[in-house]
Design an enzyme around this catalytic site. Structure first.
Site, PDB file in Angstrom:
ATOM      1  N   LYS A  22     -11.794  49.371   7.270  1.00 32.45           N
ATOM      2  CA  LYS A  22     -10.568  49.602   6.657  1.00 32.45           C
ATOM      3  C   LYS A  22     -10.472  49.435   5.182  1.00 32.45           C
ATOM      4  CE  LYS A  22      -6.074  47.230   6.207  1.00 32.45           C
ATOM      5  NZ  LYS A  22      -6.561  46.556   4.882  1.00 32.45           N
ATOM      6  N   ASN A  23     -10.940  48.623   4.574  1.00 23.13           N
ATOM      7  CA  ASN A  23     -10.831  48.147   3.329  1.00 23.13           C
ATOM      8  C   ASN A  23     -11.789  49.089   2.440  1.00 23.13           C
ATOM      9  OD1 ASN A  23      -8.734  46.484   3.627  1.00 23.13           O
ATOM     10  ND2 ASN A  23     -10.127  44.630   3.287  1.00 23.13           N
ATOM     11  N   ARG A 122       1.405  39.030  -4.903  1.00 23.04           N
ATOM     12  CA  ARG A 122       0.158  39.643  -4.919  1.00 23.04           C
ATOM     13  C   ARG A 122       0.258  40.597  -6.411  1.00 23.04           C
ATOM     14  NH1 ARG A 122      -1.477  42.057   0.863  1.00 23.04           N
ATOM     15  NH2 ARG A 122      -3.522  41.856  -0.245  1.00 23.04           N
ATOM     16  N   ARG A 398      -2.238  48.542  11.549  1.00 20.40           N
ATOM     17  CA  ARG A 398      -2.656  49.087  10.227  1.00 20.40           C
ATOM     18  C   ARG A 398      -4.029  49.000  10.057  1.00 20.40           C
ATOM     19  NH1 ARG A 398      -0.836  45.228   6.419  1.00 20.40           N
ATOM     20  NH2 ARG A 398      -2.331  46.416   5.323  1.00 20.40           N
TER      21      ARG A 398
HETATM   22  C1  UD1 Z   1      -8.305  42.936  -0.697  1.00 18.33           C
HETATM   23  C2  UD1 Z   1      -8.275  43.147   0.727  1.00 18.33           C
HETATM   24  C3  UD1 Z   1      -7.568  42.147   1.301  1.00 18.33           C
HETATM   25  C4  UD1 Z   1      -8.210  40.698   1.123  1.00 18.33           C
HETATM   26  C5  UD1 Z   1      -8.408  40.373  -0.173  1.00 18.33           C
HETATM   27  C6  UD1 Z   1      -9.245  39.292  -0.518  1.00 18.33           C
HETATM   28  C7  UD1 Z   1      -8.067  45.591   0.353  1.00 18.33           C
HETATM   29  C8  UD1 Z   1      -7.313  46.839   0.868  1.00 18.33           C
HETATM   30  N1  UD1 Z   1      -7.471  44.439   0.681  1.00 18.33           N
HETATM   31  O1  UD1 Z   1      -6.854  42.834  -1.193  1.00 18.33           O
HETATM   32  O2  UD1 Z   1      -7.635  42.648   2.644  1.00 18.33           O
HETATM   33  O3  UD1 Z   1      -7.548  39.573   1.751  1.00 18.33           O
HETATM   34  O4  UD1 Z   1      -9.148  41.713  -1.033  1.00 18.33           O
HETATM   35  O5  UD1 Z   1     -10.703  39.337  -0.008  1.00 18.33           O
HETATM   36  O6  UD1 Z   1      -9.199  45.465   0.054  1.00 18.33           O
HETATM   37  N2  UD1 Z   1      -5.029  38.549  -8.170  1.00 18.33           N
HETATM   38  C9  UD1 Z   1      -4.417  38.387  -9.310  1.00 18.33           C
HETATM   39  N3  UD1 Z   1      -4.154  39.564 -10.083  1.00 18.33           N
HETATM   40  C10 UD1 Z   1      -4.533  40.827  -9.784  1.00 18.33           C
HETATM   41  C11 UD1 Z   1      -5.190  40.930  -8.729  1.00 18.33           C
HETATM   42  C12 UD1 Z   1      -5.293  40.016  -7.845  1.00 18.33           C
HETATM   43  O7  UD1 Z   1      -3.887  37.561  -9.717  1.00 18.33           O
HETATM   44  O8  UD1 Z   1      -4.409  41.807 -10.785  1.00 18.33           O
HETATM   45  C13 UD1 Z   1      -5.138  37.551  -7.157  1.00 18.33           C
HETATM   46  C14 UD1 Z   1      -4.456  37.744  -5.935  1.00 18.33           C
HETATM   47  O9  UD1 Z   1      -3.105  37.120  -6.184  1.00 18.33           O
HETATM   48  C15 UD1 Z   1      -5.266  36.985  -5.000  1.00 18.33           C
HETATM   49  C16 UD1 Z   1      -6.667  37.047  -5.521  1.00 18.33           C
HETATM   50  O10 UD1 Z   1      -6.617  37.365  -6.808  1.00 18.33           O
HETATM   51  O11 UD1 Z   1      -4.995  35.333  -4.949  1.00 18.33           O
HETATM   52  C17 UD1 Z   1      -7.444  37.955  -4.756  1.00 18.33           C
HETATM   53  O12 UD1 Z   1      -6.789  39.361  -4.801  1.00 18.33           O
HETATM   54  P1  UD1 Z   1      -7.664  40.612  -4.476  1.00 18.33           P
HETATM   55  O13 UD1 Z   1      -9.020  40.240  -4.194  1.00 18.33           O
HETATM   56  O14 UD1 Z   1      -7.269  41.472  -5.996  1.00 18.33           O
HETATM   57  O15 UD1 Z   1      -7.309  41.155  -3.192  1.00 18.33           O
HETATM   58  P2  UD1 Z   1      -6.781  42.487  -2.750  1.00 18.33           P
HETATM   59  O16 UD1 Z   1      -7.396  43.443  -3.393  1.00 18.33           O
HETATM   60  O17 UD1 Z   1      -5.177  42.617  -3.103  1.00 18.33           O
END
Ligand code: UD1
Length: 419
Positions: A22-23, A122, A398
């Protein structure tokens, strides 16, 4: 409203085939916007997040043909607008990839703030920081993101935190930028490698994906006219591995990359389960009550947060008291309240939860708060005595293809019922 009705307990047995990730799929689909041409993507999981990604592409002018339930052809020669429909982008998290891809392709995009599972705050500050360093102007106003940057220039970007989404998004924005971009402190998840492999197949020059330094040499054009197959879903494979342990079953999980499953394998062995690794398939079985464990979720190659709830089900029935520390998403323990309705004894405090193992769970009506919580509740229902009803299936749909059919084939008594 639909619900899953599960009658347990069942010891799962047999073979299960893992779908495409999915991701990876929800990033590869927007990545097709960087191609001014046609490409075919195989091993696409047929799930609602993928369908939403396709609808967004179509709204932007792309033509999508479903050749089979798991193969699509995308024609992005005629992109007609730089406004992505808010009603679609607000429905899921991965819609943020439209920003990086459209900045690369059109130098401009207007999009709604991404939605998705409610796992806590997020933020997307790291995405925005990356785009700005590449030369884009980004404004966030009234729930919308406006990004503009007609001539992005490669640059060095240090990510303050390890973020899957920001790593991929900045990679998308820099593929067609002028010069070289270096992403430092990049995330290393398998789907980051998969998106880079897809883009390289189409003519990009990305090196180092899968390490914490990714180098992108900007190219003038991506070619298209190629076929790419999405990597198997590491999280779906892990879900079935943990379902085998929770149900004291014996499963052969096929079409997976076992290298991606090492942190899960290690924990299953630690708690007394058995694993046989065949490279592209993995057998997992467990004959006894699992031992207690301590787990901390971490970015890849650590234990994935997306398997924390499924592991929580296993530990809720383990011998002794286990501890899980959730280091990625602050609201990821909502499922523990539902498991407690099934007889579990879990106390969640902030980022930590204590699992006082009980010998058995029993069936109850439960509500999935998010995608992986839903998968965990299905596993709990299969392992529990009696009837479990799982509600809020839209979360589960999803990210899991044919989930009840896959579980039914390995012995689960599970039905989807419309109320
Ligand atoms: C992706 C995955 C999700 C998974 C997550 C962590 C997808 C579509 N989703 O989510 O299933 O749970 O990785 O493995 O691939 N953060 C910030 N600032 C940012 C971005 C992130 O502070 O700009 C923080 C988030 O709040 C979180 C951490 O970084 O605590 C990791 O988030 P991130 O790896 O970005 O997760 P996603 O890409 O949203």
């Amino acid at each position: 409203m639909e619900k899953l009705v599960i009658t347990g307990p069942t010891q799962l047995k047999g073979e299960v085939h893992i779908s495409g990730a999915k991701n990876a799929a929800v990033a590869i689909l927007p990545a097709t916007l960087l191609i001014d041409g046609i490409c075919t993507i195989e091993n696409i999981p047929n799930i609602s997040d993928v369908k939403l990604s396709c609808e967004i592409l179509e709204a932007l002018g792309a033509k999508i043909t479903w050749n089979t339930p798991n193969e699509i052809t995308v024609d992005t020669r005629n992109i007609t607008t730089t406004k992505a429909p808010l009603n679609l982008t607000s429905k899921f998290r991965a819609s943020y990839y439209i920003i990086g891809a459209m900045l690369g392709r059109m130098g401009e995009i207007e999009v709604g703030m991404p939605g998705g599972c409610k796992l806590g705050a997020r933020p997307i500050d790291q995405h925005i920081k990356g785009f700005e360093i590449l030369g884009a102007d980004v404004t966030v106003e009234k729930g919308k993101i406006y990004a503009k940057g007609k001539k992005l220039k490669g640059s060095n970007i240090y990510m303050d935190i390890v973020s899957v989404g920001a790593t991929i998004n900045v990679m998308l924005a820099s593929v067609l930028a002028e010069g070289t971009t270096i992403i430092d402190n990049a995330a290393k998840e398998p789907h980051i490698v998969d998106v880079a492999n897809f883009l390289n197949t189409m003519g990009a020059d990305i090196r180092g994906a899968g390490t914490d330094v990714i180098k992108i040499n900007g190219v003038k054009k991506l070619n298209g006219n190629a076929t790419y197959s999405v990597v198997p879903d590491q999280i779906e494979a892990g879900t079935f591995m943990l379902a085998a342990v929770a149900s004291k079953g014996d499963l052969l999980i096929k079409n997976c990359i076992t290298k991606h499953l090492e942190s899960i394998t290690a924990k299953i062995l630690e708690i007394g389960g058995n694993v046989e690794d065949y490279g592209d398939s993995i057998r997992v079985w467990c004959k006894k009550r699992p031992n207690k464990a301590s787990i901390k979720t971490l970015p890849y190659p650590g234990f994935p947060t997306d398997l924390q709830p499924q592991m929580g089900v296993v530990l809720s029935m383990a011998d002794g008291t286990s501890i899980i520390n959730e280091s990625i998403w602050e609201s990821r323990f909502q499922y523990t309240e539902e498991l407690n309705k099934m007889g579990a004894k879990i106390t969640a405090q902030g980022k930590t939860a204590f699992f006082e193992g009980v010998p058995k769970l029993y069936g109850a009506p439960v509500y999935s708060s998010d995608l992986r919580a839903g998968a965990a509740l299905i596993i709990a229902g299969i392992a529990a005595n009696g009837v479990t009803e799982v509600y809020n299936l839209e979360h589960i749909d999803r990210g899991y293809e044919n989930i009840e059919e896959k579980f039914r084939k390995i012995g689960a008594k599970i039905e989807r019922i419309k109320e």
